[in-house]
Structure formats: C-alpha cells, structure tokens
Scaffold this motif. Structure first.
Motif, PDB file in Angstrom:
ATOM      1  N   UNK A  30       6.375  -3.533 -32.460  1.00 55.40           N
ATOM      2  CA  UNK A  30       7.462  -2.539 -32.564  1.00 55.40           C
ATOM      3  C   UNK A  30       8.660  -1.532 -32.257  1.00 55.40           C
ATOM      4  N   UNK A  31       9.098  -3.268 -31.233  1.00 56.85           N
ATOM      5  CA  UNK A  31      10.173  -2.626 -30.436  1.00 56.85           C
ATOM      6  C   UNK A  31      10.278  -4.243 -29.890  1.00 56.85           C
ATOM      7  N   UNK A  32      10.792  -5.284 -30.365  1.00 55.22           N
ATOM      8  CA  UNK A  32      11.714  -6.276 -30.202  1.00 55.22           C
ATOM      9  C   UNK A  32      12.956  -6.169 -29.867  1.00 55.22           C
ATOM     10  N   UNK A  33      13.543  -6.082 -29.014  1.00 61.45           N
ATOM     11  CA  UNK A  33      15.104  -5.737 -28.838  1.00 61.45           C
ATOM     12  C   UNK A  33      15.679  -4.525 -28.558  1.00 61.45           C
ATOM     13  N   UNK A  34      14.625  -3.820 -28.259  1.00 64.90           N
ATOM     14  CA  UNK A  34      15.177  -2.540 -28.460  1.00 64.90           C
ATOM     15  C   UNK A  34      15.688  -2.545 -27.177  1.00 64.90           C
ATOM     16  N   UNK A  35      17.075  -1.307 -27.043  1.00 61.35           N
ATOM     17  CA  UNK A  35      17.678  -1.431 -25.597  1.00 61.35           C
ATOM     18  C   UNK A  35      17.381  -0.443 -25.053  1.00 61.35           C
ATOM     19  N   UNK A  36      17.753  -1.030 -23.607  1.00 58.40           N
ATOM     20  CA  UNK A  36      16.958   0.384 -22.501  1.00 58.40           C
ATOM     21  C   UNK A  36      17.577   1.643 -22.620  1.00 58.40           C
ATOM     22  N   UNK A  37      18.809   2.156 -22.789  1.00 56.60           N
ATOM     23  CA  UNK A  37      19.283   2.926 -22.910  1.00 56.60           C
ATOM     24  C   UNK A  37      18.496   3.637 -24.011  1.00 56.60           C
ATOM     25  N   UNK A 110      -0.471  12.252 -34.518  1.00 57.72           N
ATOM     26  CA  UNK A 110      -1.026  10.747 -35.767  1.00 57.72           C
ATOM     27  C   UNK A 110      -0.428  10.131 -34.531  1.00 57.72           C
ATOM     28  N   UNK A 111      -0.763   8.382 -34.998  1.00 55.69           N
ATOM     29  CA  UNK A 111      -0.068   7.437 -34.161  1.00 55.69           C
ATOM     30  C   UNK A 111      -0.816   6.504 -35.584  1.00 55.69           C
ATOM     31  N   UNK A 112       0.445   5.093 -35.241  1.00 58.65           N
ATOM     32  CA  UNK A 112       0.941   4.279 -35.870  1.00 58.65           C
ATOM     33  C   UNK A 112       0.321   2.851 -35.881  1.00 58.65           C
ATOM     34  N   UNK A 113      -0.815   1.844 -35.439  1.00 51.62           N
ATOM     35  CA  UNK A 113      -1.019   0.608 -35.718  1.00 51.62           C
ATOM     36  C   UNK A 113      -1.405   0.114 -36.422  1.00 51.62           C
ATOM     37  N   UNK A 114      -0.976  -1.575 -36.154  1.00 51.54           N
ATOM     38  CA  UNK A 114      -1.897  -2.555 -36.516  1.00 51.54           C
ATOM     39  C   UNK A 114      -3.065  -3.938 -36.779  1.00 51.54           C
ATOM     40  N   UNK A 115      -3.012  -2.884 -35.513  1.00 48.62           N
ATOM     41  CA  UNK A 115      -4.285  -4.225 -34.659  1.00 48.62           C
ATOM     42  C   UNK A 115      -5.496  -3.340 -33.639  1.00 48.62           C
ATOM     43  N   UNK A 116      -5.589  -2.396 -33.706  1.00 48.37           N
ATOM     44  CA  UNK A 116      -5.491  -1.447 -32.779  1.00 48.37           C
ATOM     45  C   UNK A 116      -6.862   0.186 -32.727  1.00 48.37           C
ATOM     46  N   UNK A 117      -7.068   0.037 -34.532  1.00 46.44           N
ATOM     47  CA  UNK A 117      -7.630   0.965 -34.532  1.00 46.44           C
ATOM     48  C   UNK A 117      -8.986   1.182 -34.081  1.00 46.44           C
ATOM     49  N   UNK A 118      -9.995   0.445 -33.833  1.00 42.26           N
ATOM     50  CA  UNK A 118     -11.262   0.502 -33.503  1.00 42.26           C
ATOM     51  C   UNK A 118     -10.980   1.540 -31.512  1.00 42.26           C
ATOM     52  N   UNK A 119      -9.773   0.935 -31.145  1.00 41.90           N
ATOM     53  CA  UNK A 119     -10.174   1.492 -29.728  1.00 41.90           C
ATOM     54  C   UNK A 119      -9.245   2.885 -30.039  1.00 41.90           C
ATOM     55  N   UNK A 120      -8.635   3.529 -31.331  1.00 37.54           N
ATOM     56  CA  UNK A 120      -7.977   4.883 -31.331  1.00 37.54           C
ATOM     57  C   UNK A 120      -9.206   5.432 -31.552  1.00 37.54           C
ATOM     58  N   UNK A 121      -9.971   4.853 -32.524  1.00 38.56           N
ATOM     59  CA  UNK A 121     -11.166   5.439 -33.008  1.00 38.56           C
ATOM     60  C   UNK A 121     -12.522   5.764 -32.013  1.00 38.56           C
ATOM     61  N   UNK A 122     -12.080   4.977 -30.571  1.00 42.47           N
ATOM     62  CA  UNK A 122     -13.081   5.997 -30.165  1.00 42.47           C
ATOM     63  C   UNK A 122     -13.326   7.110 -29.320  1.00 42.47           C
ATOM     64  N   UNK A 123     -11.734   7.229 -29.613  1.00 44.87           N
ATOM     65  CA  UNK A 123     -11.192   8.383 -29.227  1.00 44.87           C
ATOM     66  C   UNK A 123     -10.138  10.025 -29.888  1.00 44.87           C
ATOM     67  N   UNK A 142      17.739   1.638 -43.790  1.00 41.96           N
ATOM     68  CA  UNK A 142      17.390   1.558 -44.720  1.00 41.96           C
ATOM     69  C   UNK A 142      15.326   1.470 -44.167  1.00 41.96           C
ATOM     70  N   UNK A 143      15.117   1.465 -43.581  1.00 40.05           N
ATOM     71  CA  UNK A 143      13.850   0.657 -42.679  1.00 40.05           C
ATOM     72  C   UNK A 143      13.061   1.993 -42.137  1.00 40.05           C
ATOM     73  N   UNK A 144      11.925   2.353 -42.385  1.00 44.15           N
ATOM     74  CA  UNK A 144      10.623   3.296 -42.133  1.00 44.15           C
ATOM     75  C   UNK A 144       9.809   2.888 -41.044  1.00 44.15           C
ATOM     76  N   UNK A 145      10.264   1.611 -39.770  1.00 48.05           N
ATOM     77  CA  UNK A 145       9.586   1.481 -39.084  1.00 48.05           C
ATOM     78  C   UNK A 145       9.634   1.978 -37.938  1.00 48.05           C
ATOM     79  N   UNK A 146       8.013   1.508 -37.139  1.00 44.75           N
ATOM     80  CA  UNK A 146       8.298   2.683 -35.835  1.00 44.75           C
ATOM     81  C   UNK A 146       8.544   1.661 -34.580  1.00 44.75           C
TER      82      UNK A 146
END
Length: 146
Positions: A30-37, A110-123, A142-146
């Motif tokens: 979700x953050x590939x290429x995000x700038x340092x700023x 809230x949070x959004x995850x594509x692959x760690x549902x079990x980790x968050x469910x534990x908490x 035009x994108x609503x991605x996180x």
C-alpha cells in the motif's frame, strides 16, 4: 517473540523515520514509492508505535494511529522488518497498540488489511458491521486505496 530481546513503545521520539520510510516504501504493497515527505507528514499527524531491539535500540516494527484521541481511530502502516516476520514481533506490536487503544477508550478503531485478518482478530478486530453504511471518498487521482 522473546520479550527480553524486544520492547514495545508508544514514545514518538523513538521512531526511526528513515527506517519507517524505507521499510514501508520498499515492502508494503500500500505504500510502495511513497515519498519521505509524505511519510513524515503522516507520522506527524498520527500517534506512532514501535517495537525495538533491546540490545541496540534498533526499530523492527511500526504502526500509526490516526485519531481524534476521543472517539475514533484508524490503524495504518503496520509493518514488521521482513527478516523478523513470523517471530511474533507483529503480534507484540498489535497487542501493544490494542492496549493503548483501550486506554484511550475510543468508540471504534478501523483498519484495512488484505492478508492479516487473523493477527488483528486476536486483539478484538472483526468485520465492519453494516458495511453498506460505510462510504469512501477517493482522492484526486480517483483511487480510494490505502
């Protein structure tokens, strides 16, 4: 995770911004290429958490909470050093964040995850009830991605 080797901290002054930016922008889909700023601005506008090696203080995990501190929060940018994944560092990070959330008394986080549902469910996280009531406004691209 060996609790004698690592420690959770909510001290924002300990955040290694270079490590956070590098790790997120190179290893988080979700953050590939995000700038340092942009990453620094996100850190500045959030409550931040980390897990650190006790031996040398090196940061090995990060998460940030976007919140008003009273009613609502959004957990974002949760990441663990790729070399340490599967060793319980992420579990310790999420458990530490959950304890901080409990202390704040937020009505919902809230949070959004594509692959760690079990980790968050534990908490305590689970699917959004009444998802038909939730809306998202895409950014200017035009994108609503996180």
């Amino acid at each position: 995770m060996d609790e004698t080797a690592y420690e959770f901290s909510a001290d924002a002054a300990r955040i290694d911004r270079g490590w956070v930016h590098r790790t997120l922008s190179e290893h988080a889909y979700w953050a590939i290429g995000r700038s340092r700023a942009l990453q620094d601005a996100a850190i500045d506008g959030s409550r931040c958490f980390g897990v650190y090696r006790r031996a040398d203080g090196r940061q090995v995990a990060f998460a940030r909470l976007v919140t008003d501190g009273a009613t609502f929060g959004w957990l974002a940018d949760v990441i663990v050093d790729p070399a340490l994944r599967g060793e319980g560092v992420g579990k310790a990070l999420v458990a530490g964040v959950a304890a901080e959330l409990d202390a704040l008394g937020l009505k919902r986080t809230l949070l959004m995850t594509s692959d760690a549902h079990g980790l968050y469910a534990q908490n305590g996280w689970g699917p959004v009830s009444s998802p038909e009531n939730w809306l998202v406004r895409p950014g200017p691209d035009g994108r609503a991605s996180f």
